[in-house]
Design a protein around this motif. Structure first.
Motif, mmCIF file in Angstrom:
data_model
loop_
_atom_site.group_PDB
_atom_site.id
_atom_site.type_symbol
_atom_site.label_atom_id
_atom_site.label_comp_id
_atom_site.label_asym_id
_atom_site.label_seq_id
_atom_site.Cartn_x
_atom_site.Cartn_y
_atom_site.Cartn_z
ATOM 1 N N ASP A 289 0.834 -1.193 0.000
ATOM 2 C CA ASP A 289 0.000 0.000 0.000
ATOM 3 C C ASP A 289 0.881 1.259 0.000
ATOM 4 O O ASP A 289 1.885 1.318 0.702
ATOM 5 C CB ASP A 289 -0.891 -0.007 1.248
ATOM 6 C CG ASP A 289 -2.125 0.840 1.056
ATOM 7 O OD1 ASP A 289 -2.709 0.799 -0.030
ATOM 8 O OD2 ASP A 289 -2.508 1.556 2.004
ATOM 9 N N ILE A 291 1.363 3.991 1.569
ATOM 10 C CA ILE A 291 1.242 4.872 2.731
ATOM 11 C C ILE A 291 2.525 5.675 2.911
ATOM 12 O O ILE A 291 3.591 5.293 2.436
ATOM 13 C CB ILE A 291 0.930 4.083 4.019
ATOM 14 C CG1 ILE A 291 2.064 3.091 4.314
ATOM 15 C CG2 ILE A 291 -0.404 3.379 3.918
ATOM 16 C CD1 ILE A 291 1.951 2.438 5.679
ATOM 17 N N ASP A 310 1.049 9.281 7.149
ATOM 18 C CA ASP A 310 0.074 8.352 7.725
ATOM 19 C C ASP A 310 0.550 7.867 9.090
ATOM 20 O O ASP A 310 -0.248 7.737 10.023
ATOM 21 C CB ASP A 310 -0.131 7.162 6.784
ATOM 22 C CG ASP A 310 -0.772 7.583 5.475
ATOM 23 O OD1 ASP A 310 -1.943 7.998 5.501
ATOM 24 O OD2 ASP A 310 -0.105 7.516 4.435
ATOM 25 N N TYR A 348 -3.698 -0.755 12.056
ATOM 26 C CA TYR A 348 -4.406 0.109 11.106
ATOM 27 C C TYR A 348 -5.010 -0.721 9.970
ATOM 28 O O TYR A 348 -6.182 -0.570 9.612
ATOM 29 C CB TYR A 348 -3.404 1.141 10.581
ATOM 30 C CG TYR A 348 -3.807 1.913 9.358
ATOM 31 C CD1 TYR A 348 -4.709 2.971 9.441
ATOM 32 C CD2 TYR A 348 -3.239 1.629 8.107
ATOM 33 C CE1 TYR A 348 -5.045 3.712 8.320
ATOM 34 C CE2 TYR A 348 -3.574 2.359 6.986
ATOM 35 C CZ TYR A 348 -4.476 3.396 7.101
ATOM 36 O OH TYR A 348 -4.810 4.122 5.977
ATOM 37 N N TYR A 349 -4.216 -1.633 9.407
ATOM 38 C CA TYR A 349 -4.725 -2.460 8.312
ATOM 39 C C TYR A 349 -5.726 -3.497 8.806
ATOM 40 O O TYR A 349 -6.711 -3.789 8.128
ATOM 41 C CB TYR A 349 -3.569 -3.135 7.585
ATOM 42 C CG TYR A 349 -2.824 -2.184 6.669
ATOM 43 C CD1 TYR A 349 -3.465 -1.617 5.574
ATOM 44 C CD2 TYR A 349 -1.501 -1.840 6.910
ATOM 45 C CE1 TYR A 349 -2.802 -0.735 4.735
ATOM 46 C CE2 TYR A 349 -0.834 -0.953 6.074
ATOM 47 C CZ TYR A 349 -1.494 -0.408 4.989
ATOM 48 O OH TYR A 349 -0.843 0.469 4.170
ATOM 49 N N LYS A 353 -8.020 -0.024 7.602
ATOM 50 C CA LYS A 353 -7.378 1.270 7.363
ATOM 51 C C LYS A 353 -7.972 2.371 8.233
ATOM 52 O O LYS A 353 -8.246 3.488 7.763
ATOM 53 C CB LYS A 353 -7.451 1.646 5.878
ATOM 54 C CG LYS A 353 -6.660 0.726 4.964
ATOM 55 C CD LYS A 353 -6.628 1.260 3.532
ATOM 56 C CE LYS A 353 -5.802 0.354 2.630
ATOM 57 N NZ LYS A 353 -5.718 0.877 1.253
ATOM 58 N N LYS A 354 -8.166 2.035 9.496
ATOM 59 C CA LYS A 354 -8.611 3.023 10.482
ATOM 60 C C LYS A 354 -7.583 3.077 11.605
ATOM 61 O O LYS A 354 -7.198 2.042 12.151
ATOM 62 C CB LYS A 354 -9.981 2.658 11.048
ATOM 63 C CG LYS A 354 -11.102 2.748 10.017
ATOM 64 C CD LYS A 354 -12.443 2.407 10.655
ATOM 65 C CE LYS A 354 -13.572 2.492 9.633
ATOM 66 N NZ LYS A 354 -14.883 2.127 10.240
#
Length: 439
Positions: A289, A291, A310, A348-349, A353-354
């Motif tokens: 990803d 990020i 991020d 987070y993943y 993704k929060k």
């Protein structure tokens, strides 16, 4: 300006507005199938869209059929001097053949290759290098190397068009960065075909990467170039791929994997940041990803300089902090910064993704940041505050000056005599008590 025409190298579109394709070349003897396939898989994993293999011998041409069948990415056969090897490469199913018309034996040999390529639907990559220009351009190369390169390239294009073959991309490389930039700018204005970019024989991983970043980066920023290859003196072809991707990511042309931000360090540094950055970079290779992750060396810049990241870490001698999008997450011992950073990224993943935030831990991190903050440092937040204060002072000064000027004419009142001295309001004036007139 992007090329108007598009070709397809296997399933990879090149030119005509397609994303810039990343290419590299294997360092192995092509006939050594095990070593060659191992390297192809390695560069494909690193992000190569296309791979080129050298075919200087008959046994290399024979190996092509297996390589093409097993390769996870399209394969280009690199041919010099012997046009029969180009014919065999096309028959073996190569997705593209690299050909230098200047050293392949003349227009008749080129015609044989294009005729077979047309029947098989195989595209060609043609072009010139500064080290292999035709003899009739040697003097021009000394007098005007850019014009010599462009002339050779245009002669190649004219030859291909005379053979009614347009399924090609063209390259024009030089060991000189300025000449590479200048010649490709001229050529891009004059032909519609896709351009393959590179600085030939660029050098070591260090110097070659810099030359390529300057040369290719300049052209790509101008919108010139459809596929690129970084030419480095290394047996690890994946290193070329990594450099290519960093150039594309820096220009926001393509995204692949995380973007690492790291400060240059200074006298405020209190922990082994070199080791931390290297470890973060290594572990980020496992994430696909795009990020942004920041590693900054002190509490002064830890959030302000990378508020958009991020995730980020900043540290001091014994303690550091992990943050996300400018907000502290938690403080941790310095030696645990990297492990705790990746725990937060994985959380987070796992949460879709929060960012997962514990308010108590975040409050402790804020308190730590306040204790370690340099109150004299010009962080972005303080600069913004100073600019706002300056704007407020300017507005106040403007209102004072306005009050000192005569009123404008209106409501039937006569306009003031411009030659008469302006009245002085001594209550507002910063120079009250001094006598002067204003024209």
């Amino acid at each position: 300006m992007a090329s108007k025409l598009q070709i397809r190298v296997g399933d990879v579109a090149v030119g005509g507005g397609a994303p810039v394709a990343v290419q590299t070349m294997t360092k192995t003897e092509t006939a050594n199938l095990a070593a060659t396939m191992d390297q192809i898989r390695t560069v494909a994993h690193a992000g190569a869209d296309i791979v080129r293999v050298a075919v200087p011998r008959e046994q290399d041409a024979q190996a092509l059929k297996t390589i093409v069948a097993e390769s996870p990415i399209p394969v280009i056969a690199d041919i010099h001097f012997n046009h029969t090897l180009a014919l065999k490469a096309i028959e073996a199913g190569a997705h593209c053949v690299r050909l230098n018309p200047g050293n392949i034996g003349g227009p008749e040999k080129v015609a044989e290759v294009t005729a077979l390529a047309k029947r098989h639907g195989t595209p060609l990559r043609v072009g010139v290098n500064s080290g292999s220009l035709p003899k009739h351009l040697r003097q021009l190369e000394y007098d005007n190397p850019v014009e010599a390169l462009v002339t050779a390239a245009l002669e190649t294009v004219a030859l291909m068009e005379s053979l009614d073959f347009t399924n090609f991309k063209i390259s024009m490389k030089s060991t000189s960065v300025p000449n590479t930039i200048a010649s490709n700018r001229v050529l891009a204005e004059r032909i519609p075909y896709p351009l393959h970019l590179g600085v030939t024989e660029a050098g070591t991983k260090w110097s070659g990467s810099l030359k390529s970043a300057v040369g290719l980066g300049t052209l790509l920023a101008d919108g010139i170039g459809d596929t690129i290859r970084i030419s480095l003196s290394t047996f690890h072809a994946e290193e070329e791929v990594k450099v290519a991707w960093e150039i594309l990511k820096a220009l926001k042309l393509r995204e692949r994997g995380p973007d690492l931000i790291a400060c240059p360090t200074c006298g405020r540094l209190q922990f082994d940041m070199d080791t931390v950055v290297a470890e973060v970079e290594r572990r980020l290779e496992e994430y696909e990803d795009p990020i942004e992750v920041s590693v900054l060396g002190c509490a002064v810049n830890g959030i302000g300089e990378a508020r958009h990241a991020d995730f980020g870490i900043t540290g001091a001698k014994d303690m550091g902090m992990i943050y996300s999008k400018g907000e502290p997450l938690k403080k941790v011992p310095t030696e645990q910064l990297v492990d705790e950073l990746f725990k937060e990224i994985d959380r987070y993943y796992a949460a879709g993704k929060k960012v997962q935030r514990d308010e108590r831990a975040a409050a402790e991190a804020r308190a730590w940041l306040a204790e370690n903050e340099d109150l004299t440092a010009m962080t972005p937040e303080r600069i913004a505050a100073l600019e706002a204060a300056a704007a407020e002072q300017d507005a106040l000064a403007g209102s004072v000056l306005d009050s000192m000027l005569p009123p404008a004419a209106g409501n039937g009142e006569p306009a003031p005599d411009a030659s008469a001295p302006a009245p002085l309001d001594e209550e507002l004036s910063p120079v009250a008590g001094r006598r002067f007139t204003r024209g």
